[in-house]
Design an enzyme around this catalytic site. Structure first.
Site, short mmCIF file in Angstrom:
data_model
loop_
_atom_site.label_atom_id
_atom_site.label_comp_id
_atom_site.label_asym_id
_atom_site.label_seq_id
_atom_site.Cartn_x
_atom_site.Cartn_y
_atom_site.Cartn_z
N SER A 96 43.63 92.82 79.50
CA SER A 96 43.98 91.01 79.79
C SER A 96 43.94 90.52 78.23
CB SER A 96 42.21 90.25 80.25
OG SER A 96 42.10 91.20 81.46
N GLU A 368 47.40 86.34 88.31
CA GLU A 368 48.19 86.61 88.03
C GLU A 368 48.74 86.63 89.41
OE1 GLU A 368 49.51 86.26 85.39
OE2 GLU A 368 48.56 86.62 84.12
C1 LIG Z 1 38.63 87.15 85.36
C2 LIG Z 1 39.67 86.01 85.73
C3 LIG Z 1 40.49 85.67 84.03
C4 LIG Z 1 42.10 84.78 84.52
N1 LIG Z 1 42.62 84.35 83.29
C5 LIG Z 1 43.51 83.30 83.47
C6 LIG Z 1 43.80 82.94 82.71
O1 LIG Z 1 43.99 83.10 81.49
N2 LIG Z 1 44.88 81.94 82.57
C7 LIG Z 1 45.17 81.29 83.70
O2 LIG Z 1 45.54 79.83 84.04
N3 LIG Z 1 44.08 81.69 84.75
C8 LIG Z 1 43.29 82.93 84.84
N4 LIG Z 1 43.11 83.34 86.12
C9 LIG Z 1 43.01 82.13 87.62
C10 LIG Z 1 43.87 83.07 88.49
O3 LIG Z 1 45.18 83.07 88.19
C11 LIG Z 1 43.44 82.46 89.72
O4 LIG Z 1 42.00 82.56 89.93
C12 LIG Z 1 44.72 82.51 90.78
O5 LIG Z 1 45.35 82.26 90.21
C13 LIG Z 1 43.45 82.33 92.37
O6 LIG Z 1 43.21 81.25 92.42
P1 LIG Z 1 41.89 80.84 92.60
O7 LIG Z 1 41.42 81.34 92.30
O8 LIG Z 1 41.74 79.15 92.91
O9 LIG Z 1 42.11 81.21 94.07
P2 LIG Z 1 42.62 80.36 95.61
O10 LIG Z 1 44.13 79.82 95.70
O11 LIG Z 1 41.58 79.24 95.84
O12 LIG Z 1 42.78 81.16 96.54
C14 LIG Z 1 41.57 81.36 97.62
C15 LIG Z 1 41.95 82.55 98.37
O13 LIG Z 1 43.24 81.99 99.16
C16 LIG Z 1 44.63 82.41 99.65
N5 LIG Z 1 46.16 81.95 99.37
C17 LIG Z 1 45.90 81.50 98.35
N6 LIG Z 1 47.04 80.20 98.81
C18 LIG Z 1 47.55 80.79 100.30
C19 LIG Z 1 48.10 80.23 100.88
N7 LIG Z 1 49.79 79.80 101.32
N8 LIG Z 1 48.06 81.74 102.13
C20 LIG Z 1 47.04 82.13 102.34
N9 LIG Z 1 45.65 81.75 101.81
C21 LIG Z 1 46.73 81.71 101.00
C22 LIG Z 1 44.61 83.72 98.49
O14 LIG Z 1 45.16 84.35 97.96
C23 LIG Z 1 42.92 83.56 98.14
O15 LIG Z 1 42.48 84.63 98.85
C24 LIG Z 1 41.65 84.31 85.86
C25 LIG Z 1 41.15 84.27 86.66
C26 LIG Z 1 39.91 85.78 86.70
C27 LIG Z 1 38.85 86.06 87.88
#
Ligand SMILES: Cc1cc2nc3c(=O)[nH]c(=O)nc-3n(C[C@H](O)[C@H](O)[C@H](O)COP(=O)(O)OP(=O)(O)OC[C@H]3O[C@@H](n4cnc5c(N)ncnc54)[C@H](O)[C@@H]3O)c2cc1C
Length: 389
Positions: A96, A368
């Site tokens: 990462s 991602e």
């Molecule tokens: C260890 C780690 C490192 C990271 N590093 C970075 C980084 O460097 N930069 C950065 O910008 N981000 C980073 N992220 C963030 C990561 O990209 C987000 O966690 C990811 O995009 C999901 O967003 P969320 O966690 O808010 O989940 P949410 O968007 O809230 O999703 C929750 C659930 O809903 C589902 N869902 C979403 N949309 C829909 C839909 N339309 N229909 C049905 N289900 C849906 C998802 O699949 C998931 O199961 C990191 C995350 C982690 C865990």
């Protein structure tokens, strides 16, 4: 044909060019010598000598390695993928660090930055002397970054940034943050030196996954930047999404490394561990698991190499990257968990890599683009219907 390696069964190396294989070998050796001996301790303590590792990755040309010029190595995309594979065989957290540096922060500046921004940051980042992070996600906007609330307003020729970002890899250790924000002109990217007034990056604690990786919140409280801090060459969500496609590409290969490491370690264990008076690997149930996992690993590798070739030929699509990410992470996670079952109780400790890789892959499944998001991308490509909303 006794004691074949899982990928050796398919003679995968015969599909890879000599230069790419040489790069893969260099990275594998680096991981064996510099990452594997200490990774359990870094994971348990949740502390990583990130600067040292970044400089070491820089010294073997692994940071922004598929980018051209500005001190970058300029390898093929496939070689970059293979490097991700080897680094992730060490740990997804280290991969990462490498992905965020090369494919997110450096790529954003390389593809969308001004000549001055490229010259200021890229050579130092390629060497690992400066660390970058990429701020897109917010606490309320992960899968739907278009809704982001971080805002950049103009004040004379300056920009003032207010808002916060969440889950940002490398955040607390970064020298530079690529931050995406709403403006009156749509979403724009900004190159933010992290020592600027109003910027802070508290680390996120109590993680059960990616413990050998820095994950942070970014807080932007009236951060004043000059006009030239904006990435001039891209406007709208297309900017961050282009970077995510790059990073997702590396992950397609990287996840295979984590799975391969689990499977190789399990094979070693199964040949030594005796139960009911014979080696565990001599039982049909164990062999069925080992065979099925090797088949999935081989299929994932063939898929990754195909996607690597498409990228090297300049005709890859975002849907193909979604295809690879959806399959390879899902299968890698299944392999890590199945390997743990073969290990019995020994599999829950940090002496063996399965549980660590499995816990890390839970994050890789989510970041991602979650698996569900990639299913929706493919669903849209197949049906023409957008089911995101
Ligand atoms: C260890 C780690 C490192 C990271 N590093 C970075 C980084 O460097 N930069 C950065 O910008 N981000 C980073 N992220 C963030 C990561 O990209 C987000 O966690 C990811 O995009 C999901 O967003 P969320 O966690 O808010 O989940 P949410 O968007 O809230 O999703 C929750 C659930 O809903 C589902 N869902 C979403 N949309 C829909 C839909 N339309 N229909 C049905 N289900 C849906 C998802 O699949 C998931 O199961 C990191 C995350 C982690 C865990």
């Amino acid at each position: 044909m006794a004691n074949q390696t899982p990928l050796g069964l398919l003679d995968i190396d015969s599909l890879i060019g000599e230069e790419d294989l040489a790069m893969q070998k260099t990275v594998r050796q680096f991981v064996e010598e510099r990452i594997k001996p200490d990774i359990a301790e870094w994971y348990e303590s949740g502390r990583l000598p990130a600067r040292e590792i970044a400089e070491q990755l820089g010294s073997i040309g692994a940071l922004g390695m598929h980018l051209e010029g500005y001190g970058c190595t300029g390898t093929s995309a496939t070689a970059y993928g293979l490097a991700c594979l080897e680094v992730e065989a060490g740990d997804s957290g280290i991969r990462s660090l490498m992905s965020v540096q090369g494919s997110l922060a450096m790529f954003a500046i390389h593809a969308h930055g001004s000549e001055e921004q490229k010259e200021e940051w890229l050579p130092q980042m390629a060497k690992g002397e400066k660390i970058g992070c990429f701020g897109l996600t917010e606490s309320d906007f992960g899968s739907n970054p278009a809704g982001m609330r971080t805002r950049a307003k103009q004040d004379g020729t300056d920009w003032i940034l207010d808002g916060s970002k969440m889950w940002i890899t490398n955040g607390s250790i970064a020298d530079v943050a690529v931050v995406w924000a709403q403006t009156d002109d749509g979403i724009r990217g900004f190159v933010v030196p992290t020592d600027v007034d109003g910027f802070s990056a508290p680390a996120i604690k109590q993680k059960m996954s990616m413990r050998a990786s820095v994950t942070s919140e970014l807080v932007l409280d009236g951060v004043r930047l000059p006009a030239e801090a904006m990435l001039p060459a891209v406007k709208g969500l297309r900017g961050p999404l282009s970077c995510l496609t790059e990073a997702r590409f590396g992950i397609i290969f990287g996840s295979i490394g984590a799975a391969r490491d689990c499977l190789e370690a399990t094979l070693r264990y199964a040949s030594e561990r005796e139960i009911f008076d014979k080696p565990l690997g001599g039982f049909q149930l164990t062999q069925a698991k080992l065979a099925d996992m090797s088949v999935e690993l081989g299929k994932s590798m063939l898929l990754a190499l195909h996607i690597g070739r498409l990228k090297d030929e300049g005709r890859i699509t975002a849907e193909q990257v979604s295809f690879g990410k959806l399959n390879n992470i899902r299968e890698a996670l299944k392999i890590a968990r199945e390997c743990r079952t073969i290990m019995g109780a020994a599999g829950i400790t940090l002496e063996w890599p399965m549980m660590r890789h499995a816990n890390n892959l839970e994050s890789v499944l989510t970041y991602e683009g979650t698996s569900e998001v990639h299913q929706l991308v493919l669903g849209k490509a197949l049906t023409g219907q957008d089911a995101f909303r």
